[in-house]
Write an enzyme that holds these catalytic residues in place. Structure first.
Site, PDB file in Angstrom:
ATOM      1  N   ASP A 157      -8.171  19.179   3.242  1.00  0.00           N
ATOM      2  CA  ASP A 157      -7.036  19.851   2.579  1.00  0.00           C
ATOM      3  C   ASP A 157      -7.152  21.373   2.734  1.00  0.00           C
ATOM      4  O   ASP A 157      -8.155  21.967   2.361  1.00  0.00           O
ATOM      5  CB  ASP A 157      -7.080  19.446   1.090  1.00  0.00           C
ATOM      6  CG  ASP A 157      -5.992  20.098   0.237  1.00  0.00           C
ATOM      7  OD1 ASP A 157      -5.138  20.816   0.776  1.00  0.00           O
ATOM      8  OD2 ASP A 157      -6.025  19.854  -0.989  1.00  0.00           O
ATOM      9  N   ASP A 176      19.566  10.590   4.840  1.00  0.00           N
ATOM     10  CA  ASP A 176      20.736  11.036   4.109  1.00  0.00           C
ATOM     11  C   ASP A 176      21.233   9.864   3.289  1.00  0.00           C
ATOM     12  O   ASP A 176      21.859   8.970   3.809  1.00  0.00           O
ATOM     13  CB  ASP A 176      21.801  11.497   5.100  1.00  0.00           C
ATOM     14  CG  ASP A 176      23.133  11.709   4.405  1.00  0.00           C
ATOM     15  OD1 ASP A 176      23.125  12.090   3.223  1.00  0.00           O
ATOM     16  OD2 ASP A 176      24.170  11.487   5.041  1.00  0.00           O
ATOM     17  N   HIS A 182      -5.214  21.926  -6.033  1.00  0.00           N
ATOM     18  CA  HIS A 182      -5.902  22.094  -4.742  1.00  0.00           C
ATOM     19  C   HIS A 182      -7.002  23.138  -4.859  1.00  0.00           C
ATOM     20  O   HIS A 182      -6.786  24.216  -5.417  1.00  0.00           O
ATOM     21  CB  HIS A 182      -4.913  22.524  -3.663  1.00  0.00           C
ATOM     22  CG  HIS A 182      -3.791  21.550  -3.451  1.00  0.00           C
ATOM     23  ND1 HIS A 182      -3.861  20.536  -2.519  1.00  0.00           N
ATOM     24  CD2 HIS A 182      -2.600  21.426  -4.057  1.00  0.00           C
ATOM     25  CE1 HIS A 182      -2.737  19.838  -2.558  1.00  0.00           C
ATOM     26  NE2 HIS A 182      -1.952  20.366  -3.484  1.00  0.00           N
ATOM     27  N   SER A 196      -3.636  24.814 -10.352  1.00  0.00           N
ATOM     28  CA  SER A 196      -3.349  24.130  -9.096  1.00  0.00           C
ATOM     29  C   SER A 196      -4.222  22.885  -8.945  1.00  0.00           C
ATOM     30  O   SER A 196      -5.344  22.836  -9.445  1.00  0.00           O
ATOM     31  CB  SER A 196      -3.611  25.078  -7.925  1.00  0.00           C
ATOM     32  OG  SER A 196      -3.489  24.369  -6.699  1.00  0.00           O
TER      33      SER A 196
HETATM   34 ZN   LIG Z   1      -0.392  16.738  -0.716  1.00  0.00          ZN
HETATM   35 ZN   LIG Z   2      -1.260  15.771  -3.954  1.00  0.00          ZN
END
Ligand SMILES: [Zn+2]
Ligand SMILES: [Zn+2]
Length: 555
Positions: free
Chosen positions: A195, A443, A368, A366
């Site tokens: 990540d 869509d 992350h 966050s």
């Molecule tokens: Zn993600």
């Molecule tokens: Zn996530």
């Protein structure tokens, strides 16, 4: 011939969202994550964006398993479309943690995809999948049950971290499995796919459990009602809002369908504890004095038709905001949503609300990890090769720099992009031949071609025509007052003409009745609802996708 491990990202590199990666060995495939992306403002008329998964169409029968790291849309949101296109019965198994599987199942149910082979996989359990052995490693993130995926192969182990932070004091008391990560490192990790989201933020991310006390501080200063908006899937955040409300003697109302749904799933799986008598149904909100209430709402991203957006438009059936109310944004906008969020905030000020965002007080953390956490991961698992995942080109570049900083050889770091496979064998690692990748637009009901929007619009007009509906509703009741006018141009399905027109009028009535029942009055919201309902109806009935333009007139 020696075996080659191929890592082909179909999404998530060079962008934020639609994460999907194909791992391939001896002709067999394991797919990690099947995510989507929300459209940016310039993709008018597009509901969702999926990774182009053409590569898998010819290879369906080689798929041994799909693994989902966690329950966020950018990791599992594309499942219904991908499964439908590939044929869900041809996918042997989909693995994930308990909450991930529960969320995937509820999503697939909504799309009427039953008997999909979803299987819970506990952290630490391993499953054979052809030449791969799949193992989930517990991680911390802004949703419970987040995992890294270790793919053990004859060449070594590939680790996809999924989204993670190293939260030392998570709300549920279960930090990431540092021990297992270190063990993988000691065994010798072949490649780390990590990540990169917060590679640009120095230091360490604040712990989720630090948010609660700040929420309580903010709440204590409020005299009126408090509305907190956050991601419905951030179950530990909801827990902390509930706790802060409880400590100040306020009741909690959960508003927004996905908020109630996720809290229910979270409750069933024991991820959230709400004391008896603490919550009240939204329709009873007006029975409680303002200083006794906290409303937890969806809409932190300014999403169309979300509860908070409707409140900001003074168009929510249960909550009428007024002077003295405080709205707390316990979330930051995902890139692309800033405009919608700012517009919502400005409308809230116009109503007279006070608005608190993470810029005003630390009411958000966050999910992350920051740069030091990415370095900790690199040091724990000591990978031979590094391939940064989950980030735009800038963050992938910065993640690569962090890897270099902790001593990974520059030649062993691969800054990838969607469609470009990394091939690893006994001799080393190198880029392979580029494969098809890109975007697919959704869509309303159907998958479109990867093409630019104007082109798509023109193609839609030329192939399926245009369909304009003029609905006239009463300003007082929201009910339709005259028969809706239906105008069709170039729609090639009028053989059984009048019957179809009648059905379309009925569909408009049904849709307007639904809007009246849900008390959706604001014209913009009403038009969105009509568009979605009618596009779905026309597609169901005629397998056509004309451009649908609803016009609502109030009298
Ligand atoms: Zn993600
Ligand atoms: Zn996530």
């Amino acid at each position: 011939m020696s075996a080659t491990l191929r890592i082909l990202p179909l999404g998530g590199l060079g962008e934020i969202g639609k994460n999907m990666t194909v791992f391939e060995l001896e002709g067999r495939i394991v797919v990690v994550d099947v995510g989507l992306r929300f459209p940016t403002a310039d993709m008018l008329g597009i509901d969702l964006v999926l990774p182009d998964f053409a590569y898998l169409r010819e290879r369906v029968d080689d798929i041994e398993a799909i693994v989902i790291t966690h329950g966020h849309e950018d990791h599992l949101g594309a499942l219904p479309w991908v499964l439908r296109e590939l044929g869900h019965k041809r996918i042997p198994v989909i693995y994930g943690g308990a909450l991930t599987v529960a969320m995937a199942r509820s999503k697939l149910d909504e799309h009427k995809l039953r008997d999909v082979k979803l299987q819970e996989l506990g952290a630490g359990d391993a499953r054979k999948a052809g030449p791969f052995e799949i193992e989930l490693v517990h991680m911390t993130h802004s949703i419970p049950d987040a995992s890294a995926v270790a793919l053990h192969t004859s060449l070594g182990t590939a680790l996809v971290t999924g989204d993670y932070k190293f939260d030392q004091t998570p709300v549920d008391g279960q930090p990431a499995d540092f021990g297992r990560l270190a063990e993988l490192g000691r065994e010798g990790l072949l490649v780390l796919c990590g990540d990169s989201t917060n590679a640009d933020r120095p230091g360490t991310s604040p712990s989720e459990s630090g948010v609660g006390p700040h929420l309580e501080e903010v709440f204590a200063r409020c005299e009126g009602r408090i509305v907190v908006t956050s991601f419905a899937s951030n179950i530990h955040r909801v827990q902390q809002v509930v706790d802060a409300a409880a400590s100040l003697g306020r009741k909690v109302a959960l508003v927004g369908r996905s908020m109630r749904k996720n809290v229910n799933i979270g409750r069933q799986l024991g991820h959230i504890q709400i004391p008896e008598g603490m919550t009240i149904p939204p329709r009873e909100i007006d029975d409680f004095p303002d200083h006794k209430l906290v409303i937890i709402s969806t809409g932190s991203q300014g999403e169309p038709l979300s509860a908070l957006r409707r409140m900001a438009h003074r168009d929510h059936p249960a909550v009428e905001l007024h002077d003295g109310d405080t709205v707390v944004f316990s979330a930051t906008p995902i890139p692309g949503n800033e405009r919608a969020v700012n517009e919502t905030i400005d409308r809230l000020y116009h109503i007279g609300c006070d608005v608190i965002t993470p810029r005003d007080a630390p009411v958000h953390a966050s999910g992350h990890g920051y740069a030091d956490e990415l370095k900790l991961m690199l040091n724990l698992v000591a990978p031979r090769y590094v391939m940064p995942f989950h980030g735009d080109h800038k963050r992938i570049h910065l993640h690569a720099q962090l890897a270099e900083a902790v001593g990974v050889e520059p030649e062993a770091i691969f800054k990838g992009e969607n469609g470009l496979p990394l091939e690893i064998d006994e001799r080393g690692a190198r880029w392979g031949k580029r494969e098809q990748s890109g975007m697919i637009f959704v869509d309303g009901v159907d998958i479109g071609d990867p093409a630019d929007v104007a082109l798509r619009d023109r193609r839609m007009l030329s192939a399926d025509g245009i369909f304009i509906v003029v609905a006239t509703i009463s300003e007082q009741t929201g009910q339709s007052v005259v028969d809706p006018e239906v105008i069709l141009r170039g729609v090639p399905f009028l053989d059984d003409g009048d019957a179809v027109l009648g059905e379309i009028r009925d569909a408009v009535d049904t849709s307007l009745a639904r809007a009246a029942k849900e008390e959706i009055r604001e014209i913009g919201l009403l038009q969105e609802l009509l568009h979605d309902d009618l596009a779905a109806f026309v597609y169901d009935r005629l397998r056509r996708r004309p451009m649908v333009l609803p016009v609502v007139v109030e009298v």
